[in-house]
Design an enzyme around this catalytic site. Structure first.
Site, short mmCIF file in Angstrom:
data_model
loop_
_atom_site.label_atom_id
_atom_site.label_comp_id
_atom_site.label_asym_id
_atom_site.label_seq_id
_atom_site.Cartn_x
_atom_site.Cartn_y
_atom_site.Cartn_z
N LYS A 171 2.89 11.55 6.81
CA LYS A 171 2.13 10.97 7.74
C LYS A 171 2.78 11.76 9.24
CE LYS A 171 -0.12 7.15 6.31
NZ LYS A 171 -1.28 7.81 6.18
N PHE A 224 0.84 -1.22 -0.08
CA PHE A 224 -0.18 0.23 -0.08
C PHE A 224 0.86 1.00 0.06
CE2 PHE A 224 -2.29 3.60 1.61
CZ PHE A 224 -3.45 3.41 1.08
N ASP A 268 9.64 2.87 1.72
CA ASP A 268 8.50 3.71 1.95
C ASP A 268 8.07 3.38 3.44
OD1 ASP A 268 5.93 4.62 2.38
OD2 ASP A 268 5.10 3.77 0.75
#
Length: 416
Positions: free
Chosen positions: A269, A155, A240
């Protein structure tokens, strides 16, 4: 037609009830999310409060965007100070916050250069562009033939290019045609990865821990193996760490568990402290230097408000306090979940303050367990059927964590 008047409080907040607000969203919001039926109005630290004043312990932390808790006073103060001075210039001009942010982030990660963006998906898209350009200009791949190897179950976001290499059909169905140039191999399989790499490979893009897939942790040696394969093949290792980075796993970066340094590192984030969207591609100078003025950009990327908050986030991490808390409380989380295996929990995976918990399907779905926990004042989120994810703010106390685990035991015992 005139819209109906809405009651507001003196602070301008909508005064409708939770039920009324949820019902009001239905006709005017695109249905791209299926949130739990709680309407948050206020938050502080590890706790949120709904419009009726009910309090909930946040055990999700905005998918790691709130690693430092809601309204962390250090980050709020940095944002307020910058709001009173300057918020946006665009990158058409320099601003006095960006250099310090880039310097501190590069130093924190042990890399050379920073490409500031806004959202995690933008960081991934930017890394794809950089890797391809590096492949053509440095590696000598024939124009238009560069490939990037990714892992099944990934994801990385929901833009058109990113869903092109997703293996989640709910993210792909109806959104083609898809962007070519990606090869998907099983996660945690070095032999398959090695077989997929060839002279056209620009990069291997993986999550050191797969978050959305259910906190999937690879075998010891996998990340080091990816680093060695990419080094040997002369391609880039892109990690990532948008969810796994910045303290979540008990180290600043999840790749540190194997002493691995990627060529490009993707952050987001938590980098914005739960205040503003901030993301970045951090990497080697010789890789990020392939970009030249006009080839890539972002109006808001590197804006002074984001840079001020991002610098404050780096300052919190420089102390090591949050990494230590995640490591120490991660033991409490692991031990508490281990005690529930066979008692409603089929299995779990955890690293630091992050866990994917597989619930016995006979007790309920992940969604049902999440709603049961909500009724107990605990907020979590489900993924992939009967799995729930736990990722509390790193500011949580041991007592709060044990209380949440007690609530999970209670829900599992009574069923849904």
């Amino acid at each position: 037609m005139t819209a109906p008047a809405r009651a507001t409080t003196s602070a301008g907040a909508d005064a409708r009830s939770s039920e009324e607000l949820i019902r009001a969203e239905e006709p005017v919001l695109a249905h791209n999310y299926h949130p739990l039926p709680v309407v948050v109005a206020r938050a502080e630290g590890t706790w949120v409060e709904d419009v009726e004043g009910r309090r909930y312990l946040d055990m999700l932390a905005g998918y790691s965007a709130l690693n430092f808790g809601h309204r962390n006073p250090v980050l709020i103060e940095a944002a307020h100070r910058q709001l009173d001075r300057l918020t946006l210039t665009s990158r058409a001009f320099h601003n006095d916050q960006l250099a310090g942010f880039a310097e501190s982030l590069a130093a924190l990660t042990g890399l050379d250069m920073v490409l500031p963006m806004n959202t995690g998906a933008e960081a991934v898209e930017s890394a794809v562009k950089v890797a391809r350009k590096w492949a053509y200009e440095v590696k000598g791949v024939e124009p238009g033939r560069a490939t990037i190897v990714v892992a099944a179950g990934n994801f990385h976001g929901r833009t058109t290019t990113i869903v092109s290499f997703s293996t989640d059909e709910s993210a792909r169905e109806g959104f083609g045609p898809f962007t070519p140039g990606f090869r998907v191999v099983p996660y945690n399989d070095l032999a398959a990865l090695e077989a997929a790499i060839d002279e056209t490979t620009a990069a291997v893009l993986i999550e050191p821990v797969q978050g959305e897939a259910g906190v999937i942790i690879p075998d010891d040696g996998y990340l080091a193996g990816v680093r060695e394969l990419t080094r040997r093949a002369g391609c880039l290792f892109v990690a990532d760490e948008i969810q796994s980075g910045l303290g979540r796993t008990g180290t600043t970066l999840a790749v540190e568990h194997e002493s691995v340094v990627p060529d490009l590192l993707l952050l987001g984030k938590a980098l914005g402290g739960g205040i503003v969207p901030v993301s970045a591609v951090v990497g080697r100078r010789d890789v990020l230097s392939v970009l030249r003025p006009g080839e890539h950009g972002s109006t808001f990327g590197g804006n002074p408000l984001a840079a001020a908050v991002g610098s404050a986030v780096v300052g919190l991490l420089e102390t090591g306090e949050y990494q230590r808390r995640a490591a120490e409380l991660g033991v409490v989380l692991r031990d508490g979940l281990a005690a529930l295996v066979g008692r409603g929990v089929e299995g779990f995976r955890s690293r630091g303050l992050w866990a994917g918990v597989d619930i016995d399907p006979s007790i309920g779905t992940g969604r049902e367990i999440s709603q049961g926990l909500m009724d107990e004042g605990i907020l979590v989120k489900d993924t992939h059927g009967s799995t729930i994810r736990l990722a509390p703010p790193l500011t949580i106390t041991a007592e709060e964590l044990l209380s949440a685990l007690g609530s999970l035991e209670k829900v599992l015992t009574r069923g849904v």
